[in-house]
Design a protein around this motif. Structure first.
Motif, mmCIF file in Angstrom:
data_model
loop_
_atom_site.group_PDB
_atom_site.id
_atom_site.type_symbol
_atom_site.label_atom_id
_atom_site.label_comp_id
_atom_site.label_asym_id
_atom_site.label_seq_id
_atom_site.Cartn_x
_atom_site.Cartn_y
_atom_site.Cartn_z
ATOM 1 N N LEU A 70 0.819 -1.213 0.000
ATOM 2 C CA LEU A 70 0.000 0.000 0.000
ATOM 3 C C LEU A 70 0.852 1.261 0.000
ATOM 4 C CD1 LEU A 70 -2.860 -0.873 2.520
ATOM 5 C CD2 LEU A 70 -3.003 -0.736 0.034
ATOM 6 N N TRP A 73 1.139 3.563 -2.973
ATOM 7 C CA TRP A 73 0.033 4.469 -3.295
ATOM 8 C C TRP A 73 0.297 5.891 -2.807
ATOM 9 C CZ3 TRP A 73 -4.371 3.457 -6.154
ATOM 10 C CH2 TRP A 73 -4.526 2.136 -6.561
ATOM 11 N N VAL A 87 1.066 4.673 5.565
ATOM 12 C CA VAL A 87 0.584 3.330 5.868
ATOM 13 C C VAL A 87 1.516 2.777 6.947
ATOM 14 C CG1 VAL A 87 0.023 1.047 4.968
ATOM 15 C CG2 VAL A 87 -0.145 3.036 3.458
ATOM 16 N N TYR A 97 -4.053 3.013 7.642
ATOM 17 C CA TYR A 97 -3.935 3.615 6.308
ATOM 18 C C TYR A 97 -4.555 5.003 6.402
ATOM 19 C CZ TYR A 97 -5.161 3.887 1.255
ATOM 20 O OH TYR A 97 -5.314 4.244 -0.061
#
Length: 142
Positions: A70, A73, A87, A97
């Motif tokens: 993650l 991102w 994260v 998150y």
């Protein structure tokens, strides 16, 4: 909240997570994560927090791998997707998150108030979503 894990009592308004993010209120249903509106006490900005429980993962190692995936991102900047701020995988296997707070009304909320979208609105919404998906694909995120 201890720095190593979450308890159910940590996920309520007024609690501060990671020594920085104060939970303001529950925000929306996401299915697999508890989602809250939080205030960043350092910047006074409003963010969205998704708390993935440790029980979703086999162990803390798998949670850390999920968090690592993650993390990519955080570099995606597309107007149609809220920007991921951070994260964090905790020692108990929970994952936090944090992203920009989504602007405007949710599609689910809009649909409750409106019987249907006009053709132009559907095209505009789909165009924004596709723009975000193309950017995510270009970076190998999906």
């Amino acid at each position: 909240m201890s720095p190593t894990g979450l308890s159910l009592f940590d996920l309520r308004p007024g609690k501060v997570l990671l020594d920085r993010y104060e939970i303001l209120r529950p925000h929306r249903d996401s299915g697999i994560a508890a989602t809250f509106a939080v205030e960043d006490t350092e910047s006074n900005g409003r963010l969205e927090l998704q708390a993935f429980p440790g029980g979703l993962f086999e162990d803390a190692r798998q949670a850390a791998e999920f968090a690592d995936r993650l993390q990519a991102w955080c570099e995606l900047e597309v107007p149609s997707f809220p920007r991921v701020q951070s994260v964090t995988a905790l020692d108990d296997g929970s994952v936090l998150y944090l992203s920009e707070f989504p602007a405007g009304q949710s599609l689910r909320g809009w649909n409750k108030e409106n019987p249907r979208m006009e053709e132009g609105e559907v095209v505009q919404l789909a165009s924004h979503l596709l723009e975000g998906l193309v950017a995510a694909h270009d970076r190998g995120l999906v």
